[in-house]
Design an enzyme around this catalytic site. Structure first.
Site, mmCIF file in Angstrom:
data_model
loop_
_atom_site.group_PDB
_atom_site.id
_atom_site.type_symbol
_atom_site.label_atom_id
_atom_site.label_comp_id
_atom_site.label_asym_id
_atom_site.label_seq_id
_atom_site.Cartn_x
_atom_site.Cartn_y
_atom_site.Cartn_z
ATOM 1 N N ASP A 102 16.392 -2.054 -0.484
ATOM 2 C CA ASP A 102 16.564 -2.722 0.609
ATOM 3 C C ASP A 102 17.995 -3.198 0.919
ATOM 4 O O ASP A 102 18.329 -3.698 2.026
ATOM 5 C CB ASP A 102 15.725 -4.099 0.632
ATOM 6 C CG ASP A 102 14.117 -3.808 0.964
ATOM 7 O OD1 ASP A 102 13.942 -2.727 1.304
ATOM 8 O OD2 ASP A 102 13.652 -4.716 1.144
ATOM 9 N N ALA A 159 0.976 -1.093 -0.116
ATOM 10 C CA ALA A 159 0.041 -0.035 -0.024
ATOM 11 C C ALA A 159 0.930 1.269 0.026
ATOM 12 O O ALA A 159 1.479 1.753 0.954
ATOM 13 C CB ALA A 159 -0.928 -0.022 1.239
ATOM 14 N N ALA A 207 9.384 0.309 0.123
ATOM 15 C CA ALA A 207 9.223 0.494 -1.127
ATOM 16 C C ALA A 207 9.514 1.708 -1.715
ATOM 17 O O ALA A 207 9.894 2.295 -2.594
ATOM 18 C CB ALA A 207 8.164 -0.176 -2.027
ATOM 19 N N ARG A 228 1.344 -14.729 6.582
ATOM 20 C CA ARG A 228 0.495 -14.001 5.326
ATOM 21 C C ARG A 228 -0.129 -15.189 4.617
ATOM 22 O O ARG A 228 0.463 -16.154 4.531
ATOM 23 C CB ARG A 228 1.509 -13.272 4.569
ATOM 24 C CG ARG A 228 1.958 -11.933 5.308
ATOM 25 C CD ARG A 228 2.894 -10.930 4.250
ATOM 26 N NE ARG A 228 1.818 -10.232 3.510
ATOM 27 C CZ ARG A 228 1.723 -9.122 3.924
ATOM 28 N NH1 ARG A 228 2.066 -8.536 4.972
ATOM 29 N NH2 ARG A 228 0.846 -8.073 3.165
ATOM 30 N N ARG A 261 3.011 -7.126 -5.084
ATOM 31 C CA ARG A 261 4.394 -6.626 -5.364
ATOM 32 C C ARG A 261 4.790 -7.452 -6.901
ATOM 33 O O ARG A 261 5.379 -6.573 -7.791
ATOM 34 C CB ARG A 261 5.235 -7.302 -4.476
ATOM 35 C CG ARG A 261 6.735 -7.279 -4.673
ATOM 36 C CD ARG A 261 7.640 -7.799 -3.486
ATOM 37 N NE ARG A 261 9.122 -7.733 -3.718
ATOM 38 C CZ ARG A 261 9.572 -8.706 -4.505
ATOM 39 N NH1 ARG A 261 9.075 -9.867 -5.032
ATOM 40 N NH2 ARG A 261 11.030 -8.656 -4.885
HETATM 41 P P1 FAD Z 1 13.626 -6.333 -3.636
HETATM 42 O O1 FAD Z 1 12.253 -5.990 -4.024
HETATM 43 O O2 FAD Z 1 13.838 -7.454 -2.644
HETATM 44 O O3 FAD Z 1 14.236 -7.007 -4.848
HETATM 45 C C1 FAD Z 1 15.692 -7.404 -4.879
HETATM 46 C C2 FAD Z 1 16.000 -8.147 -6.145
HETATM 47 O O4 FAD Z 1 17.178 -8.306 -6.300
HETATM 48 C C3 FAD Z 1 14.994 -9.305 -6.110
HETATM 49 O O5 FAD Z 1 14.538 -9.292 -7.304
HETATM 50 C C4 FAD Z 1 15.999 -10.424 -5.988
HETATM 51 O O6 FAD Z 1 15.914 -11.631 -6.756
HETATM 52 C C5 FAD Z 1 17.328 -10.040 -6.515
HETATM 53 N N1 FAD Z 1 18.710 -10.317 -6.124
HETATM 54 C C6 FAD Z 1 18.839 -10.702 -4.760
HETATM 55 N N2 FAD Z 1 20.425 -11.359 -4.558
HETATM 56 C C7 FAD Z 1 20.818 -10.987 -5.994
HETATM 57 C C8 FAD Z 1 22.043 -11.406 -6.508
HETATM 58 N N3 FAD Z 1 23.067 -11.913 -5.830
HETATM 59 N N4 FAD Z 1 22.416 -11.090 -7.792
HETATM 60 C C9 FAD Z 1 21.279 -10.703 -8.639
HETATM 61 N N5 FAD Z 1 19.952 -10.296 -8.130
HETATM 62 C C10 FAD Z 1 19.860 -10.468 -6.992
HETATM 63 N N6 FAD Z 1 7.018 -1.433 1.112
HETATM 64 C C11 FAD Z 1 6.269 -0.189 1.082
HETATM 65 O O7 FAD Z 1 6.503 0.771 0.408
HETATM 66 N N7 FAD Z 1 4.860 -0.476 1.148
HETATM 67 C C12 FAD Z 1 4.346 -1.428 1.722
HETATM 68 O O8 FAD Z 1 2.942 -1.552 2.027
HETATM 69 C C13 FAD Z 1 5.244 -2.572 1.887
HETATM 70 N N8 FAD Z 1 4.638 -3.781 2.484
HETATM 71 C C14 FAD Z 1 5.503 -4.895 2.718
HETATM 72 C C15 FAD Z 1 5.014 -6.075 3.083
HETATM 73 C C16 FAD Z 1 6.019 -7.012 3.406
HETATM 74 C C17 FAD Z 1 5.318 -8.568 4.037
HETATM 75 C C18 FAD Z 1 7.284 -6.925 3.219
HETATM 76 C C19 FAD Z 1 8.464 -8.126 3.276
HETATM 77 C C20 FAD Z 1 7.775 -5.868 2.487
HETATM 78 C C21 FAD Z 1 6.992 -4.745 2.380
HETATM 79 N N9 FAD Z 1 7.382 -3.497 2.079
HETATM 80 C C22 FAD Z 1 6.705 -2.459 1.828
HETATM 81 C C23 FAD Z 1 8.688 -3.301 1.639
HETATM 82 C C24 FAD Z 1 9.121 -3.467 0.246
HETATM 83 O O9 FAD Z 1 8.452 -4.770 -0.453
HETATM 84 C C25 FAD Z 1 10.595 -3.639 -0.147
HETATM 85 O O10 FAD Z 1 11.093 -2.408 0.670
HETATM 86 C C26 FAD Z 1 10.995 -3.383 -1.486
HETATM 87 O O11 FAD Z 1 10.571 -4.445 -2.208
HETATM 88 C C27 FAD Z 1 12.566 -3.091 -1.582
HETATM 89 O O12 FAD Z 1 12.741 -3.054 -3.109
HETATM 90 P P2 FAD Z 1 14.245 -3.582 -3.511
HETATM 91 O O13 FAD Z 1 14.023 -3.493 -4.966
HETATM 92 O O14 FAD Z 1 15.243 -2.872 -2.964
HETATM 93 O O15 FAD Z 1 14.359 -5.012 -3.138
#
Ligand code: FAD
Length: 452
Positions: free
Chosen positions: A335, A50, A348, A213, A128
């Site tokens: 993250d 959200a 996110a 969940r 997501r």
């Molecule tokens: P990620 O989405 O984790 O993407 C990282 C990517 O890197 C993945 O595709 C993975 O496969 C890839 N990867 C990993 N290791 C490697 C490697 N060694 N080499 C190549 N690729 C790799 N945020 C909000 O703003 N609002 C919300 O309502 C919210 N609800 C959430 C609910 C839950 C249950 C959770 C767990 C999180 C929630 N979040 C929310 C947080 C949000 O999902 C994350 O902060 C966000 O997805 C971070 O994005 P990212 O691209 O940094 O990391």
């Protein structure tokens, strides 16, 4: 004279941070951008987001098509049943917080929420997986490689022509002028930036949170006794055994329901999350519905639904503060840099804010020699704010579980806490954040050229 070859950028990780940044950077002809994603294809892990107003503002800064990719996949909170018409876009909606336990219990159908977060017109939620599919469609197929799990990073001496080299688990390798690690909570790039032995290298779960969940159709949820209104909003129901929440998904046809329990993760269990998919649900304690006897019936119905299947459950975690987000021409974002507990709903959003700032700065990076100035400016602007959000999300979790002093005893105090927190996360001036970063970069570029 500077080089006229495009500046090459390798983005590691095709999640929300990596793909949104790639979609924006790919529009800049002076950059050559590639994305390397570990998994062969994204799977639907049932997470609903959200997104708050700052996430939407960041997407708009990244480009209208990024914002549109989200709008195409999101459902108006409050629409339900698949409808999503213009009138509903005018309806104001918020994440609504209710007490599900104790003297202020407020989940009965005639009760108003005790506090709310992120009130906005046409507020939406998105799965997501849907959001990733929308962002991926903006990145040409030849610019993104799936099945490429980064295992190693190495940087040549900076100076003329120095490259960042990287290796993947499949034995292949690559090089680029700059590497941006958007590889999630278990980031490999973080190990390079901080050093493998750094105390903030790996995620932690100080409060041993376990998030259970499930995703069901809206009809199934209602049949199982979940109140109809909780399938149309984003309710968070508080109590000392942990909080209960729902997020409508897939244009309101499905519902993500969750229970977060403090102290339930098995002692010493590693933090789960993307990149550790095979760990999901393993070593997880059953969700003990008996602990919720004193919760309101409306909350218990959601707990019972979630307890039916705990296979999609995480020991969630976050990062203690990193002292820096970059080293040389390698930086981390999303993250990878500042994983936060999911309780403030802003992880996110912070990843998107990182991407917006980096996109703005890389508009100015015409030569590899300017990369470090850009990454230094990114670090200076984004680190304090994103780490404040990590701290805030920890506090949200404890407030939700009645474990942050006596704040839960006074609904007015609780309301004030959420109002102030919401202003900090959601109402930030992101245009100014971009401008501040750019002026820091300009200053650094000027300083460097004086010294040369
Ligand atoms: P990620 O989405 O984790 O993407 C990282 C990517 O890197 C993945 O595709 C993975 O496969 C890839 N990867 C990993 N290791 C490697 C490697 N060694 N080499 C190549 N690729 C790799 N945020 C909000 O703003 N609002 C919300 O309502 C919210 N609800 C959430 C609910 C839950 C249950 C959770 C767990 C999180 C929630 N979040 C929310 C947080 C949000 O999902 C994350 O902060 C966000 O997805 C971070 O994005 P990212 O691209 O940094 O990391």
């Amino acid at each position: 004279m500077g080089s006229t070859a495009p500046v090459s950028i390798a983005i590691i990780g095709g999640g929300i941070a990596g793909l949104s940044l790639a979609a924006a950077l790919l529009k800049k002809p002076h950059l050559d951008v590639r994305v390397y994603e570990a998994v062969p294809a994204h799977s639907d892990v049932g997470a609903g987001l959200a997104l708050h107003r700052n996430a939407l503002k960041a997407m708009a800064l990244l480009g209208p098509e990024v914002h549109q990719a989200y709008l195409d996949k999101a459902v108006n909170i409050g629409s339900g049943g698949g409808s999503d018409n213009d009138d509903e876009a005018e309806v104001e909606m918020a994440t609504e917080i209710f007490f599900a336990w104790g003297p202020h219990a407020s989940t009965a159908p005639d009760q108003k929420p005790v506090a709310e977060l992120g009130r906005a017109k046409g507020r939406k939620s998105v799965s997501r997986a849907d959001l990733l599919a929308g962002l991926l469609a903006l990145v040409p197929g030849d610019k993104v490689r799936f099945g490429k799990r980064l295992t190693r990073v190495e940087e040549e001496e900076t100076g003329a022509g120095g490259k960042v080299r990287f290796e993947f688990g499949d034995g292949t390798a690559g090089e680029a002028d700059c590497l941006l690690g958007a590889d999630g909570i278990h980031s490999i790039v973080r190990g390079f930036v901080l050093g493998e032995g750094h105390p903030a290298r790996h995620p932690v779960n100080h409060d041993r949170w376990q998030v259970y969940r499930t995703v069901v159709t809206r009809e199934e949820a209602i049949k199982a006794g979940v109140e109809e209104r909780f399938t149309r909003t984003v309710p968070i129901l508080l109590g000392p055994r942990g909080h209960v929440n729902c997020i409508p998904l897939n244009k309101g046809t499905r519902l993500s329901a969750g229970v977060a329990v403090r102290g339930a993760a098995v002692e010493g269990k590693e933090v789960d999350g993307p990149g550790k998919d095979d760990n999901e649900g393993k070593g997880t304690r059953e969700l003990d519905v008996g602990l919720y006897k004193e919760y309101t019936p409306e909350a218990r119905a959601i707990v019972d639904l979630v307890a039916r299947d705990i296979s999609a459950s995480w020991a969630v975690g976050d990062h203690d503060h990193a002292p820096v987000y970059f080293k040389g021409r390698v930086a981390m974002l999303g993250d990878a840099a500042h994983a936060s507990l999911p309780f403030a709903g802003n992880g996110a959003a912070q990843a998107l804010e990182d991407a917006a700032v980096l996109d703005h700065l890389f508009g100015r990076v015409k030569q590899p020699s300017q990369i470090e100035a850009a990454l230094g400016a990114y670090d200076a602007v984004r680190r304090p704010r994103s780490q404040a959000v990590v701290d805030l999300a920890r506090k949200f979790g404890r407030v939700y579980a009645f474990a942050e002093g006596d704040i839960h005893e006074d609904p007015d105090k609780l309301r004030d806490f959420f109002t102030l927190a919401g202003q900090f996360t959601n109402e930030a001036d992101l245009m100014k954040q971009n401008e501040d970063a750019m002026s820091k970069m300009e200053k650094s570029v000027r300083g460097r050229s004086k010294n040369n």
